[in-house]
Design a protein around this motif. Structure first.
Motif, PDB file in Angstrom:
ATOM      1  N   PRO A   1       0.795  -1.227   0.000  1.00  0.00           N
ATOM      2  CA  PRO A   1       0.000   0.000   0.000  1.00  0.00           C
ATOM      3  C   PRO A   1       0.829   1.280   0.000  1.00  0.00           C
ATOM      4  CG  PRO A   1       0.094  -0.895   2.199  1.00  0.00           C
ATOM      5  CD  PRO A   1       0.795  -1.884   1.309  1.00  0.00           C
ATOM      6  N   GLU A   2       0.157   2.330  -0.411  1.00  0.00           N
ATOM      7  CA  GLU A   2       0.707   3.677  -0.259  1.00  0.00           C
ATOM      8  C   GLU A   2       0.180   4.218   1.067  1.00  0.00           C
ATOM      9  OE1 GLU A   2       0.653   6.389  -3.636  1.00  0.00           O
ATOM     10  OE2 GLU A   2      -0.118   4.714  -4.821  1.00  0.00           O
ATOM     11  N   PHE A   3       0.961   5.120   1.653  1.00  0.00           N
ATOM     12  CA  PHE A   3       0.607   5.716   2.929  1.00  0.00           C
ATOM     13  C   PHE A   3       0.584   7.228   2.799  1.00  0.00           C
ATOM     14  CE2 PHE A   3       2.411   1.602   3.904  1.00  0.00           C
ATOM     15  CZ  PHE A   3       1.598   1.123   4.907  1.00  0.00           C
ATOM     16  N   VAL A   4      -0.159   7.883   3.686  1.00  0.00           N
ATOM     17  CA  VAL A   4      -0.180   9.341   3.756  1.00  0.00           C
ATOM     18  C   VAL A   4       0.191   9.745   5.181  1.00  0.00           C
ATOM     19  CG1 VAL A   4      -1.893   9.641   1.937  1.00  0.00           C
ATOM     20  CG2 VAL A   4      -2.659   9.434   4.297  1.00  0.00           C
ATOM     21  N   GLU A   5       0.799  10.896   5.282  1.00  0.00           N
ATOM     22  CA  GLU A   5       1.155  11.438   6.590  1.00  0.00           C
ATOM     23  C   GLU A   5       0.142  12.520   6.953  1.00  0.00           C
ATOM     24  OE1 GLU A   5       5.364  12.224   8.842  1.00  0.00           O
ATOM     25  OE2 GLU A   5       5.218  12.792   6.754  1.00  0.00           O
ATOM     26  N   TYR A   6      -0.369  12.435   8.157  1.00  0.00           N
ATOM     27  CA  TYR A   6      -1.376  13.399   8.618  1.00  0.00           C
ATOM     28  C   TYR A   6      -1.269  13.515  10.134  1.00  0.00           C
ATOM     29  CZ  TYR A   6      -6.008  15.406   9.560  1.00  0.00           C
ATOM     30  OH  TYR A   6      -7.035  16.213   9.981  1.00  0.00           O
TER      31      TYR A   6
ATOM     32  N   ASP B   1       1.176  14.160  12.014  1.00  0.00           N
ATOM     33  CA  ASP B   1       2.385  13.467  12.460  1.00  0.00           C
ATOM     34  C   ASP B   1       2.177  11.958  12.624  1.00  0.00           C
ATOM     35  OD1 ASP B   1       5.136  13.573  12.996  1.00  0.00           O
ATOM     36  OD2 ASP B   1       4.780  13.501  15.161  1.00  0.00           O
ATOM     37  N   CYS B   2       1.230  11.413  11.881  1.00  0.00           N
ATOM     38  CA  CYS B   2       0.973   9.972  11.870  1.00  0.00           C
ATOM     39  C   CYS B   2       0.967   9.496  10.421  1.00  0.00           C
ATOM     40  CB  CYS B   2      -0.375   9.657  12.514  1.00  0.00           C
ATOM     41  SG  CYS B   2      -0.399   9.952  14.294  1.00  0.00           S
ATOM     42  N   VAL B   3       0.985   8.191  10.248  1.00  0.00           N
ATOM     43  CA  VAL B   3       0.993   7.598   8.912  1.00  0.00           C
ATOM     44  C   VAL B   3      -0.220   6.673   8.795  1.00  0.00           C
ATOM     45  CG1 VAL B   3       2.256   6.077   7.345  1.00  0.00           C
ATOM     46  CG2 VAL B   3       3.485   7.802   8.674  1.00  0.00           C
ATOM     47  N   PHE B   4      -0.965   6.851   7.678  1.00  0.00           N
ATOM     48  CA  PHE B   4      -2.185   6.085   7.465  1.00  0.00           C
ATOM     49  C   PHE B   4      -2.197   5.459   6.076  1.00  0.00           C
ATOM     50  CE2 PHE B   4      -3.169   9.463  10.471  1.00  0.00           C
ATOM     51  CZ  PHE B   4      -3.677   8.723  11.527  1.00  0.00           C
ATOM     52  N   LEU B   5      -2.891   4.338   5.971  1.00  0.00           N
ATOM     53  CA  LEU B   5      -3.080   3.694   4.679  1.00  0.00           C
ATOM     54  C   LEU B   5      -3.855   4.646   3.769  1.00  0.00           C
ATOM     55  CD1 LEU B   5      -4.141   0.249   6.099  1.00  0.00           C
ATOM     56  CD2 LEU B   5      -2.147   0.611   4.633  1.00  0.00           C
ATOM     57  N   LYS B   6      -3.275   4.975   2.636  1.00  0.00           N
ATOM     58  CA  LYS B   6      -3.886   5.956   1.739  1.00  0.00           C
ATOM     59  C   LYS B   6      -5.246   5.491   1.219  1.00  0.00           C
ATOM     60  CE  LYS B   6      -2.911   8.609  -2.422  1.00  0.00           C
ATOM     61  NZ  LYS B   6      -1.908   8.890  -3.478  1.00  0.00           N
ATOM     62  N   LEU B   7      -5.391   4.216   0.891  1.00  0.00           N
ATOM     63  CA  LEU B   7      -6.648   3.703   0.337  1.00  0.00           C
ATOM     64  C   LEU B   7      -7.840   3.915   1.253  1.00  0.00           C
ATOM     65  CD1 LEU B   7      -5.612   0.258  -1.184  1.00  0.00           C
ATOM     66  CD2 LEU B   7      -6.511   2.226  -2.419  1.00  0.00           C
TER      67      LEU B   7
ATOM     68  N   ASP C   1      -9.746  12.379  12.436  1.00  0.00           N
ATOM     69  CA  ASP C   1      -9.889  13.426  13.447  1.00  0.00           C
ATOM     70  C   ASP C   1     -10.796  12.965  14.589  1.00  0.00           C
ATOM     71  OD1 ASP C   1      -8.192  15.195  12.152  1.00  0.00           O
ATOM     72  OD2 ASP C   1      -9.820  16.252  11.122  1.00  0.00           O
ATOM     73  N   SER C   2     -11.844  12.236  14.267  1.00  0.00           N
ATOM     74  CA  SER C   2     -12.737  11.710  15.293  1.00  0.00           C
ATOM     75  C   SER C   2     -11.987  10.749  16.224  1.00  0.00           C
ATOM     76  CB  SER C   2     -13.918  10.988  14.630  1.00  0.00           C
ATOM     77  OG  SER C   2     -14.697  10.325  15.597  1.00  0.00           O
ATOM     78  N   TRP C   3     -11.157   9.874  15.638  1.00  0.00           N
ATOM     79  CA  TRP C   3     -10.383   8.938  16.459  1.00  0.00           C
ATOM     80  C   TRP C   3      -9.362   9.681  17.314  1.00  0.00           C
ATOM     81  CZ3 TRP C   3     -11.882   4.554  18.005  1.00  0.00           C
ATOM     82  CH2 TRP C   3     -12.695   3.749  17.207  1.00  0.00           C
TER      83      TRP C   3
ATOM     84  N   LEU D   1      -9.327   9.080  21.253  1.00  0.00           N
ATOM     85  CA  LEU D   1      -8.141   8.446  21.842  1.00  0.00           C
ATOM     86  C   LEU D   1      -7.150   9.468  22.407  1.00  0.00           C
ATOM     87  CD1 LEU D   1      -7.669   5.638  19.171  1.00  0.00           C
ATOM     88  CD2 LEU D   1      -8.614   5.424  21.477  1.00  0.00           C
ATOM     89  N   LYS D   2      -7.651  10.657  22.720  1.00  0.00           N
ATOM     90  CA  LYS D   2      -6.876  11.698  23.410  1.00  0.00           C
ATOM     91  C   LYS D   2      -5.541  11.999  22.726  1.00  0.00           C
ATOM     92  CE  LYS D   2      -8.989  10.640  27.887  1.00  0.00           C
ATOM     93  NZ  LYS D   2     -10.274  10.419  27.327  1.00  0.00           N
ATOM     94  N   ASN D   3      -5.589  12.109  21.384  1.00  0.00           N
ATOM     95  CA  ASN D   3      -4.428  12.471  20.563  1.00  0.00           C
ATOM     96  C   ASN D   3      -3.264  11.487  20.651  1.00  0.00           C
ATOM     97  OD1 ASN D   3      -5.517  14.835  19.351  1.00  0.00           O
ATOM     98  ND2 ASN D   3      -5.219  15.901  21.309  1.00  0.00           N
ATOM     99  N   ASP D   4      -3.540  10.254  20.980  1.00  0.00           N
ATOM    100  CA  ASP D   4      -2.510   9.207  21.016  1.00  0.00           C
ATOM    101  C   ASP D   4      -2.308   8.700  19.584  1.00  0.00           C
ATOM    102  OD1 ASP D   4      -1.023   6.849  21.197  1.00  0.00           O
ATOM    103  OD2 ASP D   4      -2.050   6.157  23.005  1.00  0.00           O
ATOM    104  N   GLY D   5      -1.299   9.249  18.910  1.00  0.00           N
ATOM    105  CA  GLY D   5      -1.060   8.951  17.495  1.00  0.00           C
ATOM    106  C   GLY D   5      -0.963   7.471  17.152  1.00  0.00           C
ATOM    107  N   PRO D   6      -0.080   6.708  17.810  1.00  0.00           N
ATOM    108  CA  PRO D   6       0.006   5.281  17.497  1.00  0.00           C
ATOM    109  C   PRO D   6      -1.307   4.527  17.730  1.00  0.00           C
ATOM    110  CG  PRO D   6       1.993   5.975  18.605  1.00  0.00           C
ATOM    111  CD  PRO D   6       1.015   7.131  18.688  1.00  0.00           C
TER     112      PRO D   6
END
Length: 148
Positions: free
Chosen positions: A46-51, A53-59, A67-69, A73-78
């Protein structure tokens, strides 16, 4: 890791019963469209996007959902990454036999490796944790990636 061969798949057994010895090239020419191959490749590598300061599956990236998560999850990136970047292989493949179910577990382990490689190639300054789970007690084999 499971000891599974390509030849254990029911579809391939049926194919070889009709055409003789298995040949990957011939099998794929007859059974796999370019769209199917490209779709599987997108899931495997997969391709990933950075948002934020985290990395997410682009698809599967949706800014509002992420943003809801972050809020939940109190801004816990991982932790956010692990929820958003968590897929169940049963959502993409419908195993028709025990062999295919076992194959999905093997596929999940292989995907974990390709996800790790893809993420680190796209973001060499970051480190990632990737997990493959056989889905026992859950919803089938799963793969998840998050920042380590």
């Amino acid at each position: 890791m499971f000891d599974m061969e390509l030849y254990d798949m029911p579809q391939i057994k049926d194919w070889t019963a009709h055409v003789g010895a298995f040949n990957l090239r011939t099998f794929m020419l007859a059974n796999v469209s370019i769209a199917e191959a490209f779709s599987v490749a997108a899931l495997l590598c997969p391709e990933f996007v950075e948002y934020r300061d985290c990395v997410f599956l682009k698809l599967f990236f949706d800014e509002k959902i992420v943003d809801s998560w972050f809020g939940q999850l109190k801004n816990d990136g991982p932790a956010v990454e692990s929820v958003v970047n968590h897929i169940h292989l049963w959502d993409f493949f419908a195993p028709a036999s025990d062999n295919e179910n076992e194959a999905l577990q093997v596929l999940a382990e292989r995907m974990a490796g390709t996800w790790q490689y893809s993420a680190e190639m796209q973001f060499p300054h970051r480190r990632f944790a990737v997990e493959a789970d056989n889905g026992s007690g859950n919803y089938g084999p799963t793969v998840v990636i998050y920042s380590a």
